[in-house]
Design an enzyme around this catalytic site. Structure first.
Site, mmCIF file in Angstrom:
data_model
loop_
_atom_site.group_PDB
_atom_site.id
_atom_site.type_symbol
_atom_site.label_atom_id
_atom_site.label_comp_id
_atom_site.label_asym_id
_atom_site.label_seq_id
_atom_site.Cartn_x
_atom_site.Cartn_y
_atom_site.Cartn_z
ATOM 1 N N TYR A 1 -14.287 -8.980 -21.175
ATOM 2 C CA TYR A 1 -14.941 -7.851 -20.496
ATOM 3 C C TYR A 1 -15.092 -6.655 -21.445
ATOM 4 C CZ TYR A 1 -15.873 -3.854 -17.500
ATOM 5 O OH TYR A 1 -16.411 -2.714 -16.958
ATOM 6 N N ARG B 1 -22.865 -4.262 -24.488
ATOM 7 C CA ARG B 1 -23.773 -3.627 -23.519
ATOM 8 C C ARG B 1 -24.061 -2.184 -23.918
ATOM 9 N NH1 ARG B 1 -22.033 -2.922 -17.231
ATOM 10 N NH2 ARG B 1 -20.120 -2.184 -18.254
ATOM 11 N N TYR C 1 -14.096 6.758 -18.853
ATOM 12 C CA TYR C 1 -12.764 6.135 -18.808
ATOM 13 C C TYR C 1 -12.028 6.383 -20.131
ATOM 14 C CZ TYR C 1 -13.532 3.192 -14.593
ATOM 15 O OH TYR C 1 -13.744 2.706 -13.319
ATOM 16 N N ARG D 1 -21.880 5.040 -10.532
ATOM 17 C CA ARG D 1 -21.253 4.497 -9.313
ATOM 18 C C ARG D 1 -22.286 4.064 -8.287
ATOM 19 N NH1 ARG D 1 -16.275 2.909 -10.738
ATOM 20 N NH2 ARG D 1 -15.265 4.566 -11.914
ATOM 21 N N GLU E 1 -13.778 -6.858 -5.061
ATOM 22 C CA GLU E 1 -14.748 -5.807 -5.375
ATOM 23 C C GLU E 1 -15.921 -5.987 -4.417
ATOM 24 O OE1 GLU E 1 -15.553 -4.880 -9.583
ATOM 25 O OE2 GLU E 1 -17.674 -5.228 -9.137
HETATM 26 C C1 3EB Z 1 -14.376 -0.139 -11.865
HETATM 27 O O1 3EB Z 1 -14.446 0.698 -10.967
HETATM 28 C C2 3EB Z 1 -14.369 -1.565 -11.438
HETATM 29 O O2 3EB Z 1 -18.713 -2.862 -16.007
HETATM 30 O O3 3EB Z 1 -20.598 -2.897 -14.938
HETATM 31 C C3 3EB Z 1 -17.366 -1.953 -11.295
HETATM 32 C C4 3EB Z 1 -18.747 -1.868 -11.389
HETATM 33 C C5 3EB Z 1 -16.627 -2.316 -12.407
HETATM 34 C C6 3EB Z 1 -19.394 -2.151 -12.587
HETATM 35 C C7 3EB Z 1 -19.369 -2.779 -14.960
HETATM 36 C C8 3EB Z 1 -17.293 -2.600 -13.611
HETATM 37 C C9 3EB Z 1 -18.654 -2.510 -13.696
HETATM 38 O O4 3EB Z 1 -14.287 0.153 -13.068
HETATM 39 C C10 3EB Z 1 -15.132 -2.459 -12.337
#
Ligand code: 3EB
Length: 324
Positions: free
Chosen positions: A146, A153, A205, A218, A316
């Protein structure tokens, strides 16, 4: 009939998204159909640029997901990329084999190609991207697939301004396809990015989650008052909560869904189309039950066996919510 060029285009019509228990070929005969997305191996995928097969197995009887616009839809292929468009919306998909298991390189190549191609069209505004590949949690620390996917990406998205990423999800399959599938929805008018007040924006992050932060919003509100909600899990701030506790993770996930839809001035639940990804197929029934209790007026719910990008996350949920 084309409109005189001095008149503004009419508003973007809503995209009709639905889960349908119908034959894929019959659905594709409709000239308004932009995409037919099927899950798992239990169906025959017609050879048509508008069709994608997501390798995740459905845990409930599997409908096909159908996207329908105002039409008429044109479609075609460009190398590994395929697309369809009715000039309001664009569906585009690319599936690349990983060379020597290099998911970072595959992600870089897929995004570079997909974004460059869409940028040059009359529908250049990304709303939502979906990412599926094998063994998402394989590898330790920064070598985890990931994290390497995120690095590739991000490099492939370098043409987007910082923080201007669309909504997304990234889910791991249990098979060994050796392939990365990326598909997405773009529109002729830009969407508005929505962040979740309970969550740190993913592209911010901290380092502990990997060298390259995930590049997604989001949620994204389209010009047609539809909210495309990214994969949503029990993440508050930047931390995962409730390790090993499915019920508590679900509560936290619903709280996040409530807040992200509220941030878009909508209310979560009414006529929403949902997908839930569960790490352990044995949790499928409990997740279906929780969704039925919490979202009784959903327009459709699909439960899929899939791995979430952080090992401690068991579930999720993503979806498309109509705003008032
Ligand atoms: C998170 O909140 C959970 O890498 O495209 C959620 C939605 C998550 C998209 C992405 C990862 C992705 O981080 C993981």
């Amino acid at each position: 009939m084309s409109l005189p060029s001095h008149l503004p285009l009419p508003n973007l019509p809503p995209l009709e998204l639905s889960y349908r228990q119908e034959d894929a070929r019959a659905l594709l005969a409709d000239e308004r159909v932009l995409a037919v997305i099927g899950f798992g191996g239990g169906w025959v995928a017609p050879d048509d640029p508008r069709v994608v097969r997501v390798a995740l197995e459905p845990l409930s009887p599997a409908p096909l997901e159908v996207w329908r616009g105002r039409g008429p839809v044109r479609h075609g292929r460009e190398g590994a990329l395929r697309w369809s468009s009715d000039d309001d919306y664009l569906f585009a998909a690319i599936e690349l084999a990983e060379v020597d298991g290099d998911i970072e390189q595959a992600a870089h190549a897929a995004y570079r190609e997909l974004l460059a191609w869409v940028q040059a069209r009359a529908t250049p505004h990304w709303l939502r991207l979906w990412n599926y590949f094998d063994a998402i949690n394989l590898g330790a620390g920064d070598a985890e697939r990931y994290r390497r996917f995120c690095a590739g990406r991000a490099r492939g998205m370098a043409c987007l301004r910082d923080g201007s990423y669309p909504a997304a999800c990234a889910i791991g399959g249990h098979g060994r396809s050796g392939r990365l599938l990326v598909y997405g929805l773009a529109a002729r008018s830009p969407g508005v990015r929505i962040e979740n007040p309970r969550q740190l924006s993913a592209w911010r992050y901290p380092r502990q989650y990997g060298p390259t932060a995930p590049t997604f919003a989001r949620a994204m509100r389209s010009d047609a008052a539809q909210l495309f909600i990214s994969g949503t899990a029990a993440v508050v701030g930047h931390a995962s909560l409730h390790d090993e506790d499915l019920a508590a993770q679900l509560d936290e996930t619903f709280a996040n869904l409530d807040h992200v839809v509220e941030a878009a001035h909508g209310r979560f639940g009414e006529q929403v189309l949902l997908k839930a990804y569960v790490r352990d197929a044995r949790d499928g029934a409990a997740v279906a039950q929780a969704i039925a209790a919490r979202v009784p007026r959903a327009a459709g719910v699909l439960i899929l066996a899939g791995d979430i990008c952080r090992r401690e996350l068991l579930v999720e949920i993503d979806g498309v919510q109509a705003l008032a």
